[in-house]
Design an enzyme around this catalytic site. Structure first.
Site, short mmCIF file in Angstrom:
data_model
loop_
_atom_site.label_atom_id
_atom_site.label_comp_id
_atom_site.label_asym_id
_atom_site.label_seq_id
_atom_site.Cartn_x
_atom_site.Cartn_y
_atom_site.Cartn_z
CG ASP A 1 46.79 39.60 40.17
OD1 ASP A 1 47.86 39.01 39.95
OD2 ASP A 1 46.37 39.81 41.33
CD GLU B 1 26.79 35.08 40.04
OE1 GLU B 1 26.30 34.05 39.54
OE2 GLU B 1 27.42 35.94 39.37
#
Length: 285
Positions: A193, A84
């Site tokens: 991360d 998306e």
């Protein structure tokens, strides 16, 4: 690329009419693609292994907890990941307060043990999440063996370990249990991360997470990573602490969590990160 486009078209049941390259990453090649029905998608390519499948699985895992928005996975194969497209917006006045509160909600989503059901990647480096016989129940041992020791051995392979580096790392190993002795919370879902380049502001001005290296671990690891390149706005940390207070001593433990990412940067980008890695280790010695 033509083959990827034809496969994507069969998935979205539309024709791709435009492809625009975008920046923002040092690992994959990224594009915004536009279909003839007006829909836009975010396409990552440039690898032909399991990296994109592992990223997709991480995004799906983050979506499960219903905390922070992530791009929905449309299609994935060994050589591409179609997501998306989240349009960029302008931060609301409460952006970082919302971000801190929502990250706290994400961290309350628990797993049965440390790690993940599969290994994945931190950047382009393999990240080892799996343990033999469901033994990932000791956080200090998991973190040392699956994170620090793995990166150290990569440093050896890459020629970055000299006698000083090796001696310093060995001294740190002897202290790892005492450094992390109070880390006895159950495993939290982590982005893995979480630096400034891996969140974005969506069209409503709210935070969204991208490019995860998902696993279940201690939540302080996520928060420490946010400080690798200067840290987030103070409202982020205040809101997080109000929502889900950290245990005393978390500032002391930040460097041990930063060390994993600095050693990974050393292995990916080279010797400019070696001095920082030694500094982080020496902060405990």
């Amino acid at each position: 690329m033509a083959d990827i486009v034809s496969r994507i078209e069969s998935v979205i049941n539309a024709t791709v009419v435009n492809q625009n390259s975008v920046g923002g990453g040092c690992i994959a090649q990224s594009q915004i693609i536009v279909a003839n029905d007006g829909n836009e998608y975010f396409l990552k390519q440039g690898f032909n292994n399991d990296l994109f499948r592992k990223e997709a699985n991480g995004l799906i895992e983050l979506e499960k907890c219903g905390a922070l928005r992530t791009p929905k996975v449309i299609s994935v194969d060994s050589d591409y990941l179609l997501l998306e497209k989240i349009s960029s917006g302008v931060k609301t006045s409460d952006f970082f307060r919302d971000f801190g509160e929502l990250l706290a909600k994400l961290h309350r989503y628990r797993g049965p043990q440390f790690g993940f059901y599969e290994d994945n990647y931190i950047g382009s480096t393999p990240q080892i999440n799996t343990c033999a016989s469901n033994t990932c129940t000791d956080w200090p041992q998991f973190y040392f063996n699956k994170r620090l020791l793995y990166q150290f051995r990569l440093c050896e392979q890459n020629g970055y370990v000299d006698p000083v580096f090796a001696s310093t790392f060995n001294k740190l190993e002897a202290k790892i249990s005492s450094i992390l002795e109070w880390e006895n919370e159950p495993p939290s879902l982590l982005h893995g991360d979480l630096w400034g380049g891996n969140y974005m502001v969506d069209e409503k001005g709210k935070p969204a997470l991208i490019d995860p290296a998902v696993y279940y671990g201690h939540r302080e690891a996520d928060l420490a990573m946010t400080k690798l390149f200067g840290g987030f706005h103070p409202d982020f940390y205040q809101s997080y602490h109000e929502s889900y207070p950290l245990k005393p001593g978390y500032e002391y433990r930040e460097n041990i969590y930063l060390l994993y990412h600095v050693m990974n940067h050393l292995n990916i980008f080279g010797t400019s990160y070696k001095h920082q890695a030694l500094q982080l280790m020496n902060s405990y010695l």
